[in-house]
Every structure is written in structure tokens, then in C-alpha cells.
Design a protein around this motif. Structure first.
Motif, PDB file in Angstrom:
ATOM      1  N   UNK A 163      48.053   7.212 -22.350  1.00 34.69           N
ATOM      2  CA  UNK A 163      47.650   7.121 -24.245  1.00 34.69           C
ATOM      3  C   UNK A 163      45.830   7.511 -23.577  1.00 34.69           C
ATOM      4  N   UNK A 164      45.078   7.557 -22.600  1.00 40.21           N
ATOM      5  CA  UNK A 164      43.865   7.669 -22.631  1.00 40.21           C
ATOM      6  C   UNK A 164      43.925   8.296 -21.350  1.00 40.21           C
ATOM      7  N   UNK A 165      42.930   9.335 -20.886  1.00 41.21           N
ATOM      8  CA  UNK A 165      42.846  10.208 -19.595  1.00 41.21           C
ATOM      9  C   UNK A 165      43.942  11.244 -19.225  1.00 41.21           C
ATOM     10  N   UNK A 166      44.440  11.577 -20.272  1.00 38.76           N
ATOM     11  CA  UNK A 166      45.679  12.936 -19.343  1.00 38.76           C
ATOM     12  C   UNK A 166      44.710  14.210 -19.976  1.00 38.76           C
ATOM     13  N   UNK A 167      43.413  14.642 -20.507  1.00 42.49           N
ATOM     14  CA  UNK A 167      42.994  15.430 -20.327  1.00 42.49           C
ATOM     15  C   UNK A 167      41.979  15.483 -19.239  1.00 42.49           C
ATOM     16  N   UNK A 196      55.615  15.984 -10.213  1.00 41.07           N
ATOM     17  CA  UNK A 196      55.008  15.042  -9.977  1.00 41.07           C
ATOM     18  C   UNK A 196      54.462  13.924 -11.839  1.00 41.07           C
ATOM     19  N   UNK A 197      55.327  13.018 -12.143  1.00 40.90           N
ATOM     20  CA  UNK A 197      55.080  12.368 -13.078  1.00 40.90           C
ATOM     21  C   UNK A 197      54.257  11.814 -13.433  1.00 40.90           C
ATOM     22  N   UNK A 198      52.787  12.148 -13.908  1.00 38.57           N
ATOM     23  CA  UNK A 198      51.198  11.134 -13.997  1.00 38.57           C
ATOM     24  C   UNK A 198      51.773  10.168 -15.097  1.00 38.57           C
ATOM     25  N   UNK A 199      51.118   9.022 -14.389  1.00 43.49           N
ATOM     26  CA  UNK A 199      51.510   8.158 -16.614  1.00 43.49           C
ATOM     27  C   UNK A 199      49.752   7.780 -16.048  1.00 43.49           C
ATOM     28  N   UNK A 200      48.906   8.248 -17.192  1.00 38.09           N
ATOM     29  CA  UNK A 200      47.564   7.430 -17.138  1.00 38.09           C
ATOM     30  C   UNK A 200      47.595   6.030 -17.825  1.00 38.09           C
ATOM     31  N   UNK A 201      46.340   5.602 -18.422  1.00 41.59           N
ATOM     32  CA  UNK A 201      46.283   4.357 -18.908  1.00 41.59           C
ATOM     33  C   UNK A 201      46.617   4.545 -20.158  1.00 41.59           C
ATOM     34  N   UNK A 202      47.278   3.635 -20.127  1.00 36.01           N
ATOM     35  CA  UNK A 202      48.523   2.920 -21.557  1.00 36.01           C
ATOM     36  C   UNK A 202      48.164   2.101 -22.126  1.00 36.01           C
ATOM     37  N   UNK A 203      47.474   2.316 -23.977  1.00 31.06           N
ATOM     38  CA  UNK A 203      46.387   1.168 -24.612  1.00 31.06           C
ATOM     39  C   UNK A 203      47.611   2.622 -26.139  1.00 31.06           C
ATOM     40  N   UNK A 204      47.282   0.506 -27.264  1.00 29.83           N
ATOM     41  CA  UNK A 204      46.857   1.268 -28.129  1.00 29.83           C
ATOM     42  C   UNK A 204      46.817   2.694 -29.429  1.00 29.83           C
ATOM     43  N   UNK A 205      48.267   3.633 -29.528  1.00 29.32           N
ATOM     44  CA  UNK A 205      47.036   4.673 -30.508  1.00 29.32           C
ATOM     45  C   UNK A 205      49.188   4.951 -30.637  1.00 29.32           C
ATOM     46  N   UNK A 206      49.116   5.426 -31.964  1.00 28.24           N
ATOM     47  CA  UNK A 206      49.801   6.291 -32.308  1.00 28.24           C
ATOM     48  C   UNK A 206      50.689   4.961 -32.591  1.00 28.24           C
ATOM     49  N   UNK A 259      55.456   4.893 -32.052  1.00 27.86           N
ATOM     50  CA  UNK A 259      55.605   4.674 -30.418  1.00 27.86           C
ATOM     51  C   UNK A 259      55.459   3.231 -30.174  1.00 27.86           C
ATOM     52  N   UNK A 260      55.303   2.635 -31.230  1.00 29.17           N
ATOM     53  CA  UNK A 260      55.832   1.216 -31.225  1.00 29.17           C
ATOM     54  C   UNK A 260      54.395   0.473 -30.621  1.00 29.17           C
ATOM     55  N   UNK A 261      54.283  -1.260 -31.266  1.00 29.42           N
ATOM     56  CA  UNK A 261      53.360  -2.336 -31.687  1.00 29.42           C
ATOM     57  C   UNK A 261      53.208  -2.780 -31.163  1.00 29.42           C
ATOM     58  N   UNK A 262      53.877  -3.019 -29.341  1.00 28.04           N
ATOM     59  CA  UNK A 262      53.945  -3.854 -28.164  1.00 28.04           C
ATOM     60  C   UNK A 262      53.535  -2.804 -27.092  1.00 28.04           C
ATOM     61  N   UNK A 314      56.631  -1.179 -25.536  1.00 29.72           N
ATOM     62  CA  UNK A 314      57.209  -0.866 -26.624  1.00 29.72           C
ATOM     63  C   UNK A 314      56.524   0.955 -26.315  1.00 29.72           C
ATOM     64  N   UNK A 315      55.267   0.884 -26.371  1.00 34.44           N
ATOM     65  CA  UNK A 315      54.778   2.041 -25.691  1.00 34.44           C
ATOM     66  C   UNK A 315      54.398   2.762 -24.180  1.00 34.44           C
ATOM     67  N   UNK A 316      54.682   1.747 -23.569  1.00 32.53           N
ATOM     68  CA  UNK A 316      55.152   2.023 -22.433  1.00 32.53           C
ATOM     69  C   UNK A 316      55.984   2.658 -22.312  1.00 32.53           C
ATOM     70  N   UNK A 317      57.173   2.111 -22.490  1.00 32.38           N
ATOM     71  CA  UNK A 317      58.858   2.958 -22.685  1.00 32.38           C
ATOM     72  C   UNK A 317      58.841   4.457 -22.760  1.00 32.38           C
ATOM     73  N   UNK A 318      57.738   4.438 -23.663  1.00 32.09           N
ATOM     74  CA  UNK A 318      57.805   6.087 -24.141  1.00 32.09           C
ATOM     75  C   UNK A 318      57.362   6.847 -23.323  1.00 32.09           C
ATOM     76  N   UNK A 319      56.055   6.574 -23.169  1.00 28.96           N
ATOM     77  CA  UNK A 319      55.326   7.166 -21.807  1.00 28.96           C
ATOM     78  C   UNK A 319      56.214   7.378 -20.828  1.00 28.96           C
ATOM     79  N   UNK A 320      57.094   6.661 -20.894  1.00 30.89           N
ATOM     80  CA  UNK A 320      57.379   6.365 -18.834  1.00 30.89           C
ATOM     81  C   UNK A 320      58.349   7.367 -18.677  1.00 30.89           C
ATOM     82  N   UNK A 321      58.924   7.701 -20.188  1.00 31.92           N
ATOM     83  CA  UNK A 321      60.859   8.174 -20.259  1.00 31.92           C
ATOM     84  C   UNK A 321      60.030  10.290 -19.721  1.00 31.92           C
ATOM     85  N   UNK A 322      59.371   9.960 -19.346  1.00 30.95           N
ATOM     86  CA  UNK A 322      58.666  11.696 -18.671  1.00 30.95           C
ATOM     87  C   UNK A 322      59.520  11.314 -17.085  1.00 30.95           C
TER      88      UNK A 322
END
Length: 359
Positions: free
Chosen positions: A54-58, A160-170, A174-177, A180-188
Motif C-alpha cells: 500500500x505504502x512504500x513501494x516507490x 524476489x517478491x517484495x511486500x511493503x506496508x499493507x494498509x487501507x487503500x483502494x 481489494x477488499x475492506x479488511x 483481504x487486501x493482504x491476500x491480493x498483495x501477496x498474489x505476487x
């Protein structure tokens, strides 16, 4: 076409998320796979590193790109969105893609791919892959757009698959919890790739990340917070000590300590697991040299003018922590502009105390 005409064509002929929102969002990989076949699978011609969060990718992307460049690797970097110039999205060794390449790519390929009906993001991604192959990069750092599992970029097979901070956005996509959001991000996360995880990942997000890594039969590396110390510098200057790596950071902000620790672990994983030639000096120099616009960027010092692109509550908390720690003598005035789908009230609850006045 001129460069301006080309951009106008891209923006007006293809669905652009930043302009029309949900109507431009195309979950799924069918279009990406069709474009990939048409272009001859360009991403298979170089190594890749995939970043979601969610944050920190850039910030993490730019830190890693600087380290790889200092190590002598020709490095591609694909990020989104851009701030001023479209070319910011596609870089090789820090240099933006040329205007002529964008013009030629558009004139040659858009008529032939119209039957695929790509979105702006899908075609831009393929432009990046095609350009990286043309430039014969050694490795490319690929940032997801939204999510990860169904993100257009998820056709690559990264080291490498890099997972940065996960929080609420979009949340509408992506889901409201957080799970749920982490499940989508972890899909990489895929077999054959090693996972590097954010050191302060919320506990609710860890379940889906651990599950995805277990299903892919891969390991997770998480920086040890006990080994990380943020050293106080002047105003916005940062220095860290992480696992013996004592470095100045080119990116201001207290939260950049976590991203720097991730960058160190990523570099070590590339060296240890995949045989990349990365020295300690390259890591230290990369951390110090990395720059990124609109990340607590100092546009002017007298009077002080700062620019930051935080766009959700978690990003606002990070900015507030930095402004509080910097202990400015000036009475700061804040100007905040956000899209309608953002939780601006919660953002203001953290940011307002940092300013004498907020517009």
C-alpha cells in the motif's frame, strides 16, 4: 505525431485510472497475457524483482535501484503514477525513457493491439517491458499498480517478491479488511522467488502472506527491528544503523528507516540466493544516493517549502511522525488535496497538529 500529441492520444484513447477511476480498472491477466504474446514475451529477457504494497513501494524501489546501479547492473525501474512527466514511469539507470521511443512505440503498436482493448496501465506496462528488453537491462524492478494477484504486472516470474506496508487503500477493488487486501498483495508471491516483508507489517496482514509463501514453497525474510536504529540528523536528515550497515539515507522521513532495512535485506538475498554481485559499499552508497520526488521533498529552504505525496491515513501518520520529529522552528502551513475516495478526515486527524493552519 509529436510527443504531446502521443500522450494526448494515450490518455484519451485508453482508459486511465487516475482520470476516470473504477471504469479504467481491469482486474485479471488476460489482456496482459495477450499483449505479452504479441510483443514476444519481453520480460523473459531480463531478471525481475516485483514489489507490491500500500505504502512504500516507490521508496523501496528507488533504494533498491540505486544499490543495483552502484553494483554495476543496468537497472530498469517501472513505477506509477508519474508526477509531472509520463516518462518518469519508465527509467533505465535513472534516465527516463526517450520521447522518440514513446512516439514510435505508440505509432507502431497501438493500431495492432486495438483488438485486445488494453487499458492505459496495461499498455504502459508493456511499453516498459519492451523498452527494458531493447536496452538490454540486467534486471528490472517492477512496481504493481493496484493489488497484486490480478494486477497487470503479475505475468512476470521474479527473483524476489517484495511486500511493503499493507494498509487501507483502494478498498473498492481489494477488499475492506486488511486480510483481504493482504491476500491480493501477496498474489505476487510465486514458486522460485524469495519474499522480503515489511518489518512493521500489521498482524492481520501476516496470515495471507504466510499462506501465500507456504503455498509457493518459498521463504520469507523480514528485517529485524531490534537491529534497526534511526539516528538523529539535522532537521530532515536520516541516518540508520541496521545490522552493522551504518548509512546516511538520501530519502528523508522517519519511515524510510524501514524501507532502508528492507533494501539491505533485499540486496543480501539477491547476493545470497541468486548470486548477484553486490558489495557492502554498493549498499551504503545506494542508500545514500537514492532520491525520489514528492517524498517529503524540500522544494525551497527559505522560506521552507515541502512536498509530500501521502494519500491515505497510514501515509499521513508517517508524514506526521517526520514533521513532529524534525521540530521545525517555523509555523508550518499545510495544504492538503486528495481524491474523493480517500479518508481525508482521518488523514487530517494526524496531520493537523503539525501545522499552525491547514487548507
Amino acid at each position: 505525431m509529436t510527443y504531446e500529441q502521443t500522450l494526448d492520444y494515450l490518455y484519451n484513447q485508453l482508459p486511465v485510472f487516475q482520470q476516470i477511476g473504477a471504469k479504467a480498472y481491469k482486474p485479471g491477466l488476460q489482456n496482459s497475457e495477450a499483449l505479452d504474446r504479441y510483443f514476444g514475451y519481453p520480460h523473459r529477457k531480463f531478471k525481475t524483482i516485483h514489489i507490491a504494497g500500500t505504502n512504500g513501494k516507490g521508496s523501496t524501489s528507488h533504494l533498491l535501484a540505486a544499490i543495483l546501479q552502484k553494483s554495476g547492473y543496468k537497472t530498469g525501474l517501472y513505477t506509477s503514477p508519474h508526477l509531472i512527466d509520463f516518462r518518469e514511469r519508465i527509467r533505465v539507470n535513472g534516465e527516463m525513457i526517450s520521447q522518440s521511443y514513446i512516439i514510435n512505440f505508440t505509432e507502431k503498436h497501438i493500431p495492432k493491439t486495438k483488438n485486445i482493448h488494453p487499458s492505459f496501465f496495461e499498455l504502459t506496462m508493456m511499453m516498459a517491458f519492451d523498452y527494458f528488453a531493447y536496452c538490454q537491462v540486467d534486471v528490472a524492478i517492477i512496481e504493481t499498480g493496484l493489488g497484486g494477484r490480478l494486477d497487470s504486472t503479475n505475468i512476470i516470474s521474479p527473483d524476489l517478491a517484495i511486500i511493503t506496508n499493507i494498509s487501507y487503500d483502494h478498498m473498492q477493488f481489494l477488499g475492506h479488511t486488511l486480510p483481504e487486501i493482504a491476500r491480493e498483495k501477496a498474489g505476487i508471491i510465486k514458486e522460485g522467488s524469495v519474499v522480503v516483508n515489511y518489518p512493521d507489517q500489521p498482524a492481520e496482514a501476516m496470515g495471507p502472506i504466510l499462506t501465500a509463501a507456504a503455498e509457493a514453497h518459498t521463504s520469507i525474510i523480514t528485517p529485524d527491528k531490534d537491529d534497526l536504529t534511526l539516528l538523529r540528523g539535522k532537521r530532515l536528515e536520516n541516518r540508520i544503523d541496521y545490522g552493522g550497515y551504518r548509512a546516511a539515507l538520501g530519502l528523508p522521513g522517519t519511515h524510510q528507516a524501514n524501507h532502508a532495512a528492507m533494501a539491505v535485506e533485499i540486496a543480501l538475498a539477491l547476493w545470497r540466493e541468486f548470486g548477484y554481485d553486490i558489495s557492502d559499499d554498493a549498499i551504503l552508497q545506494g542508500l545514500a544516493d537514492a532520491r525520489m520526488p514528492a517524498r517529503i521533498e524540500v522544494l525551497r529552504r527559505h522560506p521552507l517549502l515541502l512536498l509530500d505525496g501521502c494519500h491515505n491515513p497510514d501515509g499521513a501518520k508517517m508524514l506526521a511522525a517526520t514533521l513532529t520529529r524534525a521540530d521545525f522552528e517555523e509555523n508550518l502551513v499545510g495544504v492538503l488535496g486528495v481524491l474523493a475516495d480517500k479518508d481525508y478526515k482521518e488523514m487530517l486527524s494526524d496531520l493537523a497538529p503539525c501545522f499552525a493552519k491547514v487548507y
